[in-house]
Design an enzyme around this catalytic site. Sequence first.
Site, PDB file in Angstrom:
ATOM      1  N   ASP A   1      11.260 -28.282 -20.239  1.00 55.72           N
ATOM      2  CA  ASP A   1      12.407 -29.198 -20.632  1.00 55.72           C
ATOM      3  C   ASP A   1      13.560 -28.513 -21.237  1.00 55.72           C
ATOM      4  O   ASP A   1      13.293 -27.493 -22.105  1.00 55.72           O
ATOM      5  CB  ASP A   1      11.892 -29.943 -21.913  1.00 55.72           C
ATOM      6  CG  ASP A   1      12.907 -31.345 -22.007  1.00 55.72           C
ATOM      7  OD1 ASP A   1      13.528 -31.563 -21.228  1.00 55.72           O
ATOM      8  OD2 ASP A   1      12.554 -32.001 -23.128  1.00 55.72           O
TER       9      ASP A   1
ATOM     10  N   GLU B   1      14.114 -31.496 -16.728  1.00 54.44           N
ATOM     11  CA  GLU B   1      12.807 -31.425 -17.019  1.00 54.44           C
ATOM     12  C   GLU B   1      11.629 -30.966 -15.574  1.00 54.44           C
ATOM     13  O   GLU B   1      12.427 -31.752 -14.613  1.00 54.44           O
ATOM     14  CB  GLU B   1      12.167 -32.352 -17.824  1.00 54.44           C
ATOM     15  CG  GLU B   1      12.106 -33.870 -17.255  1.00 54.44           C
ATOM     16  CD  GLU B   1      11.639 -34.885 -18.287  1.00 54.44           C
ATOM     17  OE1 GLU B   1      10.701 -34.499 -18.778  1.00 54.44           O
ATOM     18  OE2 GLU B   1      12.062 -36.033 -18.130  1.00 54.44           O
TER      19      GLU B   1
END
Length: 358
Positions: A13, A108
Amino acid sequence: MPTFVTRKIIHVDMDAFFASVEQRDDPGLRGRPVAVGSASGRGVVAAASYEARKFGVRSAMPSVVALRRCPDLVFVPHRFEVYREVSRQIRSIFHDYTPLVEPPSLDEAYLDVTANLKGLPSATATASEIRARILDMTRLTASAGISYNKFLAKLASDQNKPNGQFVIPPGTGEAFVAALPVGRFHGIGPKTAEKLNRMGIETGADLRAADPAMLLARFGKSGAWYHKIAHGEDDRAVTPDRPRKSSGSETTFEHDLTTPDEVLAAVRRMADHVWTWVERTRTSGKTVVVKARYADFRIVTRSRTLERAVASHADLIAVAERLVATLFPLRSGIRLVGVTLASMEELGEAEQLALPVE
């Protein structure tokens, strides 16, 4: 007897991705509270830097609220083409380690590194190397979560943000989620968390102890999912190159649209944005959806599903205009207009859709 292999899943992320790109490219923004978006009265925050988050500024927050919380907040316009290019660079790194890469969004991705291409000894070592390469290539930091399923890996990636990583080892997932507030669970939004809290379910342990039949009755199929994740269970595979289900564009306007001509012009602009994506991906959709939000915040949608995917810009505009025309005469001003294509499929070069002009 079948052999069961414990998966090694990494969730990478990017840290405050859009805002971090802006701070990277403009040294004058570094160390300052930054929001990507519009500072206008009806603007919203698309992304916030960590300096802004300290004041409670969050994505999707109205700009006026963000400025009240942080008067020194600096707004910068979004540059989605830049973000997409950086995202492509990052994904090229992922594919050096595994073909099993599932990117739910630009910032992500899930990676199944059960058998990583580099032959690294552990998922932890793999995540560390990937993060180092991202920093070297893009000058941006990423956080990572490592575990044996996607749900836990997603939770883990939030644990040591920014620029950190966290591991939930095999067999420890149930204990890890027990003390977490249900609002932290990916897939349980704020409204569902409030509903669960009113039912006396505040933590993972509470959710685990809840009657599965009751959860199913209250939340439908989602109730069965909530019961599984309360035990740290998730059998979803990392699915690379998932087909996109829809493409849409919407805008909130500074001033209400009060005439049909204004609304039609807005619909055409949104259709232009959607068609740019269609031309780039050669993927279109059979379902056209028009969305409008009135000044009193009431939302209405109109949709039409065709026999084949929309094959021209003019066809998309024609269908969208007919749909929004069902709202005329306007009951009040309109503050938001959106156009979406859904039921996606590849668009052949020779395909043309003859739409009846009604």
